[in-house]
Design a protein around this motif. Structure first.
Motif, PDB file in Angstrom:
ATOM      1  N   LYS A 205       0.547  -1.356   0.330  1.00 43.53           N
ATOM      2  CA  LYS A 205       0.127  -0.240  -0.112  1.00 43.53           C
ATOM      3  C   LYS A 205       1.194   0.981   0.043  1.00 43.53           C
ATOM      4  CE  LYS A 205      -3.880   2.045   2.042  1.00 43.53           C
ATOM      5  NZ  LYS A 205      -3.763   2.593   4.004  1.00 43.53           N
ATOM      6  N   ALA A 206       1.973   1.478   0.674  1.00 39.53           N
ATOM      7  CA  ALA A 206       2.755   2.677   1.055  1.00 39.53           C
ATOM      8  C   ALA A 206       4.056   2.906   0.106  1.00 39.53           C
ATOM      9  CB  ALA A 206       3.306   2.341   2.262  1.00 39.53           C
ATOM     10  N   LEU A 207       4.256   1.865  -0.762  1.00 35.25           N
ATOM     11  CA  LEU A 207       5.920   1.748  -1.565  1.00 35.25           C
ATOM     12  C   LEU A 207       5.292   1.199  -3.108  1.00 35.25           C
ATOM     13  CD1 LEU A 207       7.894   0.294   0.824  1.00 35.25           C
ATOM     14  CD2 LEU A 207       7.641   3.063   0.491  1.00 35.25           C
ATOM     15  N   GLY A 208       3.618   0.729  -2.869  1.00 33.07           N
ATOM     16  CA  GLY A 208       3.922  -0.206  -4.410  1.00 33.07           C
ATOM     17  C   GLY A 208       4.541  -1.561  -4.609  1.00 33.07           C
ATOM     18  N   TRP A 209       5.240  -1.763  -3.317  1.00 36.65           N
ATOM     19  CA  TRP A 209       6.120  -2.633  -3.368  1.00 36.65           C
ATOM     20  C   TRP A 209       5.211  -4.307  -3.841  1.00 36.65           C
ATOM     21  CZ3 TRP A 209       7.566  -6.687  -0.193  1.00 36.65           C
ATOM     22  CH2 TRP A 209       8.162  -7.116  -0.943  1.00 36.65           C
ATOM     23  N   GLU A 210       6.057  -5.305  -4.123  1.00 33.84           N
ATOM     24  CA  GLU A 210       5.166  -6.494  -3.902  1.00 33.84           C
ATOM     25  C   GLU A 210       6.498  -7.733  -5.088  1.00 33.84           C
ATOM     26  OE1 GLU A 210       1.631  -7.834  -5.560  1.00 33.84           O
ATOM     27  OE2 GLU A 210       1.405  -6.116  -6.973  1.00 33.84           O
ATOM     28  N   PRO A 211       6.633  -8.371  -4.562  1.00 32.98           N
ATOM     29  CA  PRO A 211       7.683  -9.613  -5.459  1.00 32.98           C
ATOM     30  C   PRO A 211       6.895 -10.383  -6.072  1.00 32.98           C
ATOM     31  CG  PRO A 211       7.138 -10.951  -3.505  1.00 32.98           C
ATOM     32  CD  PRO A 211       6.491  -9.447  -2.687  1.00 32.98           C
ATOM     33  N   LYS A 212       7.776 -10.471  -7.363  1.00 28.72           N
ATOM     34  CA  LYS A 212       7.560 -10.589  -8.813  1.00 28.72           C
ATOM     35  C   LYS A 212       7.836 -11.774  -9.625  1.00 28.72           C
ATOM     36  CE  LYS A 212       8.133  -6.106 -10.763  1.00 28.72           C
ATOM     37  NZ  LYS A 212       8.702  -4.642 -10.100  1.00 28.72           N
ATOM     38  N   VAL A 213       9.100 -12.344  -8.786  1.00 24.92           N
ATOM     39  CA  VAL A 213      10.225 -13.340  -9.089  1.00 24.92           C
ATOM     40  C   VAL A 213       9.719 -14.518  -8.603  1.00 24.92           C
ATOM     41  CG1 VAL A 213      12.727 -14.447  -9.998  1.00 24.92           C
ATOM     42  CG2 VAL A 213      11.982 -11.990  -9.652  1.00 24.92           C
ATOM     43  N   ALA A 214       9.248 -16.030  -9.186  1.00 27.45           N
ATOM     44  CA  ALA A 214       8.440 -16.995  -8.725  1.00 27.45           C
ATOM     45  C   ALA A 214       9.611 -17.768  -7.993  1.00 27.45           C
ATOM     46  CB  ALA A 214       7.466 -18.160  -9.569  1.00 27.45           C
ATOM     47  N   LEU A 215       9.487 -18.899  -7.883  1.00 25.82           N
ATOM     48  CA  LEU A 215      10.642 -19.791  -6.916  1.00 25.82           C
ATOM     49  C   LEU A 215      10.692 -20.584  -8.317  1.00 25.82           C
ATOM     50  CD1 LEU A 215      11.927 -21.205  -4.688  1.00 25.82           C
ATOM     51  CD2 LEU A 215      10.275 -22.759  -4.244  1.00 25.82           C
ATOM     52  N   ARG A 216      10.304 -21.000  -9.081  1.00 23.79           N
ATOM     53  CA  ARG A 216      11.185 -21.640  -9.983  1.00 23.79           C
ATOM     54  C   ARG A 216      11.885 -21.273 -11.055  1.00 23.79           C
ATOM     55  NH1 ARG A 216       6.798 -24.875  -9.552  1.00 23.79           N
ATOM     56  NH2 ARG A 216       6.637 -27.022  -9.241  1.00 23.79           N
ATOM     57  N   GLU A 217      11.560 -20.334 -11.134  1.00 23.89           N
ATOM     58  CA  GLU A 217      12.724 -18.744 -12.024  1.00 23.89           C
ATOM     59  C   GLU A 217      13.275 -18.216 -11.023  1.00 23.89           C
ATOM     60  OE1 GLU A 217      12.784 -17.919 -14.793  1.00 23.89           O
ATOM     61  OE2 GLU A 217      13.902 -16.156 -14.403  1.00 23.89           O
ATOM     62  N   GLY A 218      13.769 -17.941  -9.982  1.00 25.68           N
ATOM     63  CA  GLY A 218      14.597 -17.884  -9.447  1.00 25.68           C
ATOM     64  C   GLY A 218      15.566 -19.216  -8.573  1.00 25.68           C
ATOM     65  N   LEU A 219      14.639 -19.989  -8.227  1.00 24.76           N
ATOM     66  CA  LEU A 219      15.316 -21.309  -8.509  1.00 24.76           C
ATOM     67  C   LEU A 219      16.704 -21.451  -9.381  1.00 24.76           C
ATOM     68  CD1 LEU A 219      13.831 -24.072  -6.240  1.00 24.76           C
ATOM     69  CD2 LEU A 219      16.111 -22.659  -5.941  1.00 24.76           C
ATOM     70  N   SER A 220      16.033 -20.954 -10.703  1.00 25.30           N
ATOM     71  CA  SER A 220      17.083 -21.828 -11.876  1.00 25.30           C
ATOM     72  C   SER A 220      18.383 -20.063 -12.306  1.00 25.30           C
ATOM     73  CB  SER A 220      15.970 -21.865 -13.650  1.00 25.30           C
ATOM     74  OG  SER A 220      15.311 -20.540 -13.346  1.00 25.30           O
ATOM     75  N   ARG A 221      17.344 -19.413 -11.285  1.00 27.31           N
ATOM     76  CA  ARG A 221      18.608 -18.486 -11.851  1.00 27.31           C
ATOM     77  C   ARG A 221      19.965 -18.532 -11.263  1.00 27.31           C
ATOM     78  NH1 ARG A 221      15.333 -12.746 -11.543  1.00 27.31           N
ATOM     79  NH2 ARG A 221      13.614 -12.528 -13.180  1.00 27.31           N
ATOM     80  N   MET A 222      19.883 -18.514  -9.748  1.00 25.79           N
ATOM     81  CA  MET A 222      20.924 -18.896  -9.199  1.00 25.79           C
ATOM     82  C   MET A 222      21.565 -20.379  -9.733  1.00 25.79           C
ATOM     83  SD  MET A 222      19.059 -20.391  -5.129  1.00 25.79           S
ATOM     84  CE  MET A 222      20.908 -20.401  -4.667  1.00 25.79           C
ATOM     85  N   VAL A 223      21.106 -21.469 -10.204  1.00 23.69           N
ATOM     86  CA  VAL A 223      21.835 -22.337  -9.983  1.00 23.69           C
ATOM     87  C   VAL A 223      23.685 -22.603 -11.190  1.00 23.69           C
ATOM     88  CG1 VAL A 223      21.672 -24.700 -11.389  1.00 23.69           C
ATOM     89  CG2 VAL A 223      20.065 -23.892 -10.215  1.00 23.69           C
ATOM     90  N   SER A 224      23.729 -21.350 -12.223  1.00 23.16           N
ATOM     91  CA  SER A 224      24.856 -21.457 -12.431  1.00 23.16           C
ATOM     92  C   SER A 224      25.847 -21.112 -11.619  1.00 23.16           C
ATOM     93  CB  SER A 224      24.375 -20.932 -13.650  1.00 23.16           C
ATOM     94  OG  SER A 224      23.841 -19.289 -14.214  1.00 23.16           O
TER      95      SER A 224
END
Ligand SMILES: NC(=O)c1ccc[n+]([C@@H]2O[C@H](COP(=O)([O-])OP(=O)(O)OC[C@H]3O[C@@H](n4cnc5c(N)ncnc54)[C@H](O)[C@@H]3O)[C@@H](O)[C@H]2O)c1
Length: 343
Positions: free
Chosen positions: A307-326
Protein backbone atom coordinates in the motif's frame (compact mmCIF):
# COMPACT_ATOMS: atom_id res chain seq x y z
CA UNK A 1 43.52 32.49 -24.63
CA UNK A 2 42.38 29.14 -23.26
CA UNK A 3 44.50 26.02 -23.91
CA UNK A 4 43.03 22.69 -25.07
CA UNK A 5 41.99 21.86 -21.48
CA UNK A 6 40.12 25.14 -21.16
CA UNK A 7 42.79 26.62 -18.77
CA UNK A 8 43.82 30.21 -19.39
CA UNK A 9 46.55 32.65 -18.26
CA UNK A 10 45.45 35.57 -16.15
CA UNK A 11 47.06 38.95 -16.93
CA UNK A 12 48.98 38.64 -13.62
CA UNK A 13 50.66 35.49 -15.03
CA UNK A 14 48.74 32.97 -12.92
CA UNK A 15 47.10 30.04 -14.69
CA UNK A 16 43.34 29.95 -14.22
CA UNK A 17 42.22 26.33 -14.11
CA UNK A 18 38.84 25.67 -15.68
CA UNK A 19 36.57 24.15 -13.07
CA UNK A 20 35.43 20.62 -13.86
CA UNK A 21 31.68 20.18 -13.70
CA UNK A 22 30.78 18.66 -10.32
CA UNK A 23 29.04 15.33 -10.61
CA UNK A 24 26.35 15.25 -7.96
CA UNK A 25 26.09 11.72 -6.75
CA UNK A 26 24.49 10.21 -3.72
CA UNK A 27 27.28 8.87 -1.51
CA UNK A 28 25.89 5.60 -0.21
CA UNK A 29 27.49 3.41 2.45
CA UNK A 30 26.58 -0.29 2.34
CA UNK A 31 27.83 -2.15 5.42
CA UNK A 32 28.07 -5.90 4.85
CA UNK A 33 28.21 -5.01 1.15
CA UNK A 34 30.43 -7.97 0.23
CA UNK A 35 27.87 -10.47 1.52
CA UNK A 36 25.05 -12.18 -0.30
CA UNK A 37 22.38 -9.43 -0.22
CA UNK A 38 24.88 -6.55 0.06
CA UNK A 39 26.69 -7.48 -3.15
CA UNK A 40 23.42 -7.37 -5.14
CA UNK A 41 22.49 -4.07 -3.51
CA UNK A 42 25.92 -2.56 -4.32
CA UNK A 43 25.55 -3.67 -7.96
CA UNK A 44 22.10 -2.07 -8.21
CA UNK A 45 23.25 1.23 -6.68
CA UNK A 46 26.48 1.41 -8.73
CA UNK A 47 24.48 0.77 -11.91
CA UNK A 48 22.03 3.54 -11.13
CA UNK A 49 24.95 5.95 -10.67
CA UNK A 50 25.32 6.32 -6.91
CA UNK A 51 28.81 6.49 -5.38
CA UNK A 52 28.91 3.32 -3.31
CA UNK A 53 31.22 2.67 -0.37
CA UNK A 54 31.12 -0.97 0.58
CA UNK A 55 32.35 -1.80 4.08
CA UNK A 56 32.86 -5.40 5.18
CA UNK A 57 35.03 -7.47 7.53
CA UNK A 58 34.75 -10.51 5.21
CA UNK A 59 33.48 -12.81 7.97
CA UNK A 60 30.88 -14.37 5.69
CA UNK A 61 31.21 -12.11 2.65
CA UNK A 62 34.00 -12.13 0.09
CA UNK A 63 35.81 -9.91 -2.37
CA UNK A 64 34.68 -12.24 -5.19
CA UNK A 65 31.08 -11.15 -4.60
CA UNK A 66 31.97 -7.58 -5.59
CA UNK A 67 34.90 -8.35 -7.94
CA UNK A 68 32.84 -7.11 -10.93
CA UNK A 69 32.56 -3.66 -9.29
CA UNK A 70 36.19 -3.16 -8.26
CA UNK A 71 37.29 -1.21 -11.36
CA UNK A 72 34.34 1.19 -11.33
CA UNK A 73 35.02 4.83 -10.44
CA UNK A 74 31.85 5.02 -8.34
CA UNK A 75 32.69 2.02 -6.14
CA UNK A 76 35.02 1.72 -3.14
CA UNK A 77 35.67 -1.30 -0.94
CA UNK A 78 36.89 -0.87 2.64
CA UNK A 79 37.82 -3.70 5.00
CA UNK A 80 36.41 -2.67 8.35
CA UNK A 81 34.57 -4.18 11.30
CA UNK A 82 31.47 -2.18 12.23
CA UNK A 83 32.07 -2.92 15.92
CA UNK A 84 34.79 -0.24 15.51
CA UNK A 85 33.86 3.38 14.76
CA UNK A 86 34.07 4.62 11.16
CA UNK A 87 34.41 8.21 9.90
CA UNK A 88 33.09 8.91 6.39
CA UNK A 89 30.98 11.50 4.61
CA UNK A 90 27.81 9.85 3.31
CA UNK A 91 24.20 10.69 2.38
CA UNK A 92 22.63 7.28 2.94
CA UNK A 93 23.59 4.23 4.99
CA UNK A 94 22.27 0.76 4.25
CA UNK A 95 23.27 -1.20 7.35
CA UNK A 96 23.48 -4.92 6.53
CA UNK A 97 26.65 -6.00 8.36
CA UNK A 98 25.73 -9.05 10.45
CA UNK A 99 26.00 -12.79 9.80
CA UNK A 100 22.54 -13.97 8.76
CA UNK A 101 22.55 -17.76 8.69
CA UNK A 102 22.33 -19.82 11.90
CA UNK A 103 25.65 -21.64 11.32
CA UNK A 104 27.44 -18.33 11.00
CA UNK A 105 25.69 -16.37 13.76
CA UNK A 106 25.97 -19.25 16.25
CA UNK A 107 29.72 -19.66 15.50
CA UNK A 108 30.56 -16.75 17.82
CA UNK A 109 27.30 -15.63 19.43
CA UNK A 110 28.88 -12.88 21.56
CA UNK A 111 30.43 -11.35 18.44
CA UNK A 112 27.03 -11.62 16.71
CA UNK A 113 25.21 -9.64 19.36
CA UNK A 114 28.08 -7.13 19.53
CA UNK A 115 27.84 -6.68 15.76
CA UNK A 116 24.10 -6.17 16.01
CA UNK A 117 24.14 -3.77 18.92
CA UNK A 118 27.50 -1.95 18.88
CA UNK A 119 27.77 -2.14 15.08
CA UNK A 120 24.33 -0.59 14.67
CA UNK A 121 25.09 2.05 17.32
CA UNK A 122 28.31 3.02 15.49
CA UNK A 123 26.53 3.33 12.15
CA UNK A 124 23.69 5.33 13.74
CA UNK A 125 26.37 7.58 15.26
CA UNK A 126 27.83 8.09 11.77
CA UNK A 127 24.34 8.86 10.42
CA UNK A 128 23.81 11.38 13.20
CA UNK A 129 27.12 13.14 12.48
CA UNK A 130 26.58 13.30 8.71
CA UNK A 131 22.76 13.66 8.88
CA UNK A 132 22.58 10.66 6.54
CA UNK A 133 19.41 8.63 6.12
CA UNK A 134 19.87 5.25 7.82
CA UNK A 135 18.25 1.94 6.84
CA UNK A 136 18.48 -1.07 9.15
CA UNK A 137 18.10 -4.55 7.70
CA UNK A 138 16.18 -6.30 10.42
CA UNK A 139 14.68 -9.74 10.08
CA UNK A 140 11.55 -11.86 10.32
CA UNK A 141 13.38 -13.50 13.26
CA UNK A 142 12.19 -10.60 15.43
CA UNK A 143 8.84 -12.44 15.37
CA UNK A 144 10.52 -15.56 16.84
CA UNK A 145 8.26 -18.62 16.74
CA UNK A 146 5.17 -16.58 15.85
CA UNK A 147 1.81 -17.08 17.51
CA UNK A 148 0.13 -15.01 14.77
CA UNK A 149 0.02 -16.05 11.17
CA UNK A 150 0.81 -14.40 8.78
CA UNK A 151 2.94 -11.85 10.62
CA UNK A 152 2.09 -8.16 10.31
CA UNK A 153 4.49 -5.44 11.43
CA UNK A 154 2.20 -4.81 14.41
CA UNK A 155 2.94 -8.26 15.88
CA UNK A 156 5.44 -8.04 18.79
CA UNK A 157 6.83 -11.54 18.42
CA UNK A 158 7.47 -14.63 20.49
CA UNK A 159 11.22 -14.86 21.02
CA UNK A 160 13.13 -17.09 23.42
CA UNK A 161 15.55 -14.55 24.89
CA UNK A 162 18.00 -17.17 26.25
CA UNK A 163 17.94 -19.67 23.38
CA UNK A 164 20.72 -20.47 20.90
CA UNK A 165 19.22 -18.19 18.29
CA UNK A 166 18.74 -15.22 20.61
CA UNK A 167 22.14 -13.64 19.83
CA UNK A 168 20.67 -12.95 16.40
CA UNK A 169 16.96 -12.47 17.19
CA UNK A 170 17.46 -10.31 20.27
CA UNK A 171 20.43 -8.58 18.62
CA UNK A 172 18.18 -7.42 15.79
CA UNK A 173 15.38 -6.47 18.20
CA UNK A 174 17.86 -4.31 20.13
CA UNK A 175 19.11 -2.85 16.82
CA UNK A 176 15.53 -1.88 15.90
CA UNK A 177 15.06 -0.33 19.34
CA UNK A 178 18.26 1.74 18.96
CA UNK A 179 17.25 2.85 15.48
CA UNK A 180 13.90 4.19 16.68
CA UNK A 181 15.54 5.77 19.76
CA UNK A 182 17.93 7.68 17.46
CA UNK A 183 14.91 8.87 15.52
CA UNK A 184 13.06 9.96 18.67
CA UNK A 185 16.06 11.46 20.45
CA UNK A 186 18.06 12.93 17.54
CA UNK A 187 15.40 13.34 14.88
CA UNK A 188 17.39 11.06 12.57
CA UNK A 189 15.82 9.92 9.30
CA UNK A 190 15.57 6.17 9.77
CA UNK A 191 14.11 3.27 7.81
CA UNK A 192 13.63 -0.34 8.95
CA UNK A 193 12.99 -3.41 6.79
CA UNK A 194 12.26 -6.86 8.22
CA UNK A 195 13.59 -9.29 5.68
CA UNK A 196 12.11 -12.76 5.25
CA UNK A 197 14.06 -15.75 3.83
CA UNK A 198 15.86 -14.65 0.69
CA UNK A 199 17.85 -16.69 -1.81
CA UNK A 200 19.86 -16.20 -4.99
CA UNK A 201 23.37 -16.12 -6.46
CA UNK A 202 26.27 -15.29 -4.03
CA UNK A 203 24.72 -17.10 -1.05
CA UNK A 204 27.56 -18.75 0.88
CA UNK A 205 27.76 -22.41 -0.11
CA UNK A 206 28.28 -23.48 3.51
CA UNK A 207 25.65 -21.29 5.16
CA UNK A 208 23.33 -24.15 6.06
CA UNK A 209 20.24 -22.28 4.86
CA UNK A 210 17.65 -24.51 3.31
CA UNK A 211 17.68 -23.21 -0.28
CA UNK A 212 21.48 -23.16 -0.59
CA UNK A 213 21.68 -26.59 1.08
CA UNK A 214 19.16 -28.15 -1.28
CA UNK A 215 20.62 -26.58 -4.44
CA UNK A 216 24.21 -27.56 -3.53
CA UNK A 217 23.10 -31.10 -2.57
CA UNK A 218 21.10 -31.55 -5.79
CA UNK A 219 23.99 -30.26 -7.93
CA UNK A 220 26.52 -32.59 -6.31
CA UNK A 221 24.24 -35.65 -6.39
CA UNK A 222 23.75 -35.85 -2.60
CA UNK A 223 20.39 -36.47 -0.94
CA UNK A 224 18.42 -33.33 0.05
CA UNK A 225 18.33 -33.10 3.87
CA UNK A 226 15.04 -32.16 5.50
CA UNK A 227 15.22 -31.34 9.25
CA UNK A 228 12.06 -32.43 11.10
CA UNK A 229 9.04 -33.80 9.26
CA UNK A 230 9.23 -31.37 6.33
CA UNK A 231 5.84 -29.82 7.13
CA UNK A 232 7.27 -26.56 8.58
CA UNK A 233 6.64 -23.73 6.11
CA UNK A 234 8.71 -20.82 4.86
CA UNK A 235 8.30 -18.19 2.19
CA UNK A 236 11.21 -17.61 -0.16
CA UNK A 237 12.06 -14.31 -1.76
CA UNK A 238 14.38 -13.89 -4.72
CA UNK A 239 17.17 -11.40 -4.02
CA UNK A 240 16.27 -8.89 -6.79
CA UNK A 241 12.81 -8.45 -5.23
CA UNK A 242 14.44 -7.72 -1.87
CA UNK A 243 16.86 -5.15 -3.35
CA UNK A 244 13.97 -3.39 -5.10
CA UNK A 245 12.02 -3.33 -1.81
CA UNK A 246 14.96 -2.00 0.23
CA UNK A 247 15.66 0.80 -2.23
CA UNK A 248 12.00 1.81 -2.29
CA UNK A 249 11.93 1.96 1.50
CA UNK A 250 15.18 3.98 1.64
CA UNK A 251 14.09 6.46 -1.03
CA UNK A 252 10.47 6.62 0.13
CA UNK A 253 8.94 8.80 2.84
CA UNK A 254 8.04 6.11 5.42
CA UNK A 255 10.06 4.89 8.38
CA UNK A 256 8.62 1.40 8.57
CA UNK A 257 9.20 -1.22 9.82
CA UNK A 258 8.22 -2.93 6.58
CA UNK A 259 8.02 -6.68 6.04
CA UNK A 260 9.91 -7.42 2.83
CA UNK A 261 9.37 -11.00 1.75
CA UNK A 262 7.47 -13.27 -0.56
CA UNK A 263 4.18 -14.41 0.99
CA UNK A 264 3.85 -17.60 -1.07
CA UNK A 265 4.27 -20.42 1.45
CA UNK A 266 6.01 -23.72 0.80
CA UNK A 267 6.60 -26.65 3.12
CA UNK A 268 10.20 -27.88 3.23
CA UNK A 269 9.03 -30.99 1.41
CA UNK A 270 7.45 -28.92 -1.38
CA UNK A 271 10.64 -26.86 -1.67
CA UNK A 272 12.71 -30.06 -1.96
CA UNK A 273 10.41 -31.24 -4.74
CA UNK A 274 10.77 -27.97 -6.72
CA UNK A 275 14.58 -28.11 -6.33
CA UNK A 276 14.53 -31.70 -7.63
CA UNK A 277 12.47 -30.60 -10.65
CA UNK A 278 14.69 -27.62 -11.48
CA UNK A 279 18.14 -28.97 -10.58
CA UNK A 280 18.24 -32.76 -10.40
CA UNK A 281 15.17 -35.02 -10.77
CA UNK A 282 17.22 -38.03 -9.51
CA UNK A 283 18.05 -36.45 -6.11
CA UNK A 284 16.89 -38.40 -3.04
CA UNK A 285 15.34 -36.86 0.11
CA UNK A 286 16.49 -37.78 3.67
CA UNK A 287 15.03 -36.68 7.03
CA UNK A 288 17.09 -35.60 10.10
CA UNK A 289 16.23 -34.38 13.60
CA UNK A 290 15.22 -30.69 13.74
CA UNK A 291 17.27 -27.96 15.46
CA UNK A 292 16.14 -26.12 18.63
CA UNK A 293 13.74 -23.15 18.33
CA UNK A 294 13.13 -23.71 14.62
CA UNK A 295 9.90 -21.76 13.93
CA UNK A 296 7.18 -24.00 12.52
CA UNK A 297 5.59 -21.35 10.28
CA UNK A 298 6.78 -18.07 8.85
CA UNK A 299 4.94 -15.99 6.28
CA UNK A 300 4.98 -12.21 5.82
CA UNK A 301 1.93 -10.04 5.55
CA UNK A 302 3.20 -7.50 3.02
CA UNK A 303 0.07 -5.34 2.71
CA UNK A 304 1.83 -2.38 4.37
CA UNK A 305 4.68 -2.29 1.80
CA UNK A 306 2.22 -2.90 -1.03
CA UNK A 307 0.00 0.00 0.00
CA UNK A 308 2.69 2.51 1.02
CA UNK A 309 5.33 1.77 -1.62
CA UNK A 310 3.56 -0.12 -4.39
CA UNK A 311 6.09 -2.91 -3.85
CA UNK A 312 5.49 -6.63 -4.17
CA UNK A 313 7.74 -9.52 -5.18
CA UNK A 314 7.77 -10.55 -8.85
CA UNK A 315 10.06 -13.59 -9.13
CA UNK A 316 8.44 -16.98 -8.59
CA UNK A 317 10.37 -19.81 -6.88
CA UNK A 318 11.01 -21.92 -10.00
CA UNK A 319 12.33 -18.89 -11.91
CA UNK A 320 14.50 -17.73 -9.00
CA UNK A 321 16.01 -21.18 -8.47
CA UNK A 322 16.89 -21.49 -12.13
CA UNK A 323 18.62 -18.08 -11.95
CA UNK A 324 20.86 -19.15 -9.05
CA UNK A 325 21.83 -22.59 -10.31
CA UNK A 326 24.61 -21.54 -12.71
CA UNK A 327 26.35 -19.43 -10.01
CA UNK A 328 26.26 -22.36 -7.58
CA UNK A 329 27.44 -24.87 -10.24
CA UNK A 330 30.38 -22.60 -11.13
CA UNK A 331 31.50 -22.24 -7.50
CA UNK A 332 31.05 -25.97 -6.81
CA UNK A 333 33.00 -26.85 -9.96
CA UNK A 334 30.18 -28.96 -11.45
CA UNK A 335 28.27 -28.66 -14.69
CA UNK A 336 25.06 -26.61 -14.54
CA UNK A 337 21.97 -28.61 -15.48
CA UNK A 338 20.00 -27.49 -18.51
CA UNK A 339 17.13 -25.44 -17.10
CA UNK A 340 13.95 -25.87 -19.15
CA UNK A 341 13.24 -22.74 -21.23
CA UNK A 342 16.78 -21.31 -20.78
CA UNK A 343 19.65 -21.34 -23.25
N1 LIG B 1 19.34 -13.38 3.52
C1 LIG B 1 18.27 -13.45 4.26
O1 LIG B 1 17.41 -14.32 4.05
C2 LIG B 1 18.05 -12.46 5.37
C3 LIG B 1 16.89 -12.57 6.14
C4 LIG B 1 16.69 -11.67 7.17
C5 LIG B 1 17.59 -10.66 7.41
N2 LIG B 1 18.71 -10.57 6.66
C6 LIG B 1 19.66 -9.50 7.00
O2 LIG B 1 20.24 -8.94 5.83
C7 LIG B 1 21.62 -8.64 6.06
C8 LIG B 1 22.48 -9.30 5.00
O3 LIG B 1 22.29 -10.71 5.06
P1 LIG B 1 22.98 -11.71 4.03
O4 LIG B 1 22.03 -12.81 3.77
O5 LIG B 1 23.56 -10.96 2.90
O6 LIG B 1 24.13 -12.29 4.96
P2 LIG B 1 25.69 -12.47 4.67
O7 LIG B 1 26.25 -13.22 5.82
O8 LIG B 1 25.90 -13.01 3.29
O9 LIG B 1 26.18 -10.96 4.68
C9 LIG B 1 26.55 -10.27 5.84
C10 LIG B 1 27.78 -9.46 5.51
O10 LIG B 1 28.16 -8.72 6.67
C11 LIG B 1 29.56 -8.88 6.88
N3 LIG B 1 29.80 -8.71 8.32
C12 LIG B 1 29.42 -9.53 9.34
N4 LIG B 1 29.82 -9.03 10.52
C13 LIG B 1 30.45 -7.85 10.24
C14 LIG B 1 31.10 -6.87 11.04
N5 LIG B 1 31.18 -6.99 12.37
N6 LIG B 1 31.66 -5.80 10.40
C15 LIG B 1 31.60 -5.67 9.06
N7 LIG B 1 31.02 -6.58 8.26
C16 LIG B 1 30.44 -7.65 8.85
C17 LIG B 1 29.87 -10.27 6.38
O11 LIG B 1 31.23 -10.49 6.08
C18 LIG B 1 28.98 -10.34 5.15
O12 LIG B 1 29.63 -9.80 4.02
C19 LIG B 1 21.94 -9.10 7.49
O13 LIG B 1 21.89 -8.00 8.36
C20 LIG B 1 20.83 -10.07 7.81
O14 LIG B 1 20.53 -10.12 9.17
C21 LIG B 1 18.96 -11.45 5.65
Amino acid sequence: MADSNGNSKHENGETKIKAKPRIERNRVLVTGGAGFVGSHLCTYLVERGDHVICVDNFFTGSKENVAHLLGKTNFELIRHDVVEKLLLEVDQIYHLACPASPVHYKYNPIKTIKTSFIGTMNMLGLAKRTRARFLLTSTSEVYGDPLEHPQTEGYWGNVNCIGERSCYDEGKRAAECLTFDYQREHNLEVRVVRIFNTYGPHMALDDGRVVSNFVAQALTGQPLTIYGDGQQTRSFQYVSDLVEGMVRVMDGPYTGPFNIGNPTEFTMLELAQVVKEVVNPDAQIVYKENTADDPSRRKPDISKAKKALGWEPKVALREGLSRMVSDFAKRLGVEAPKVPGRA
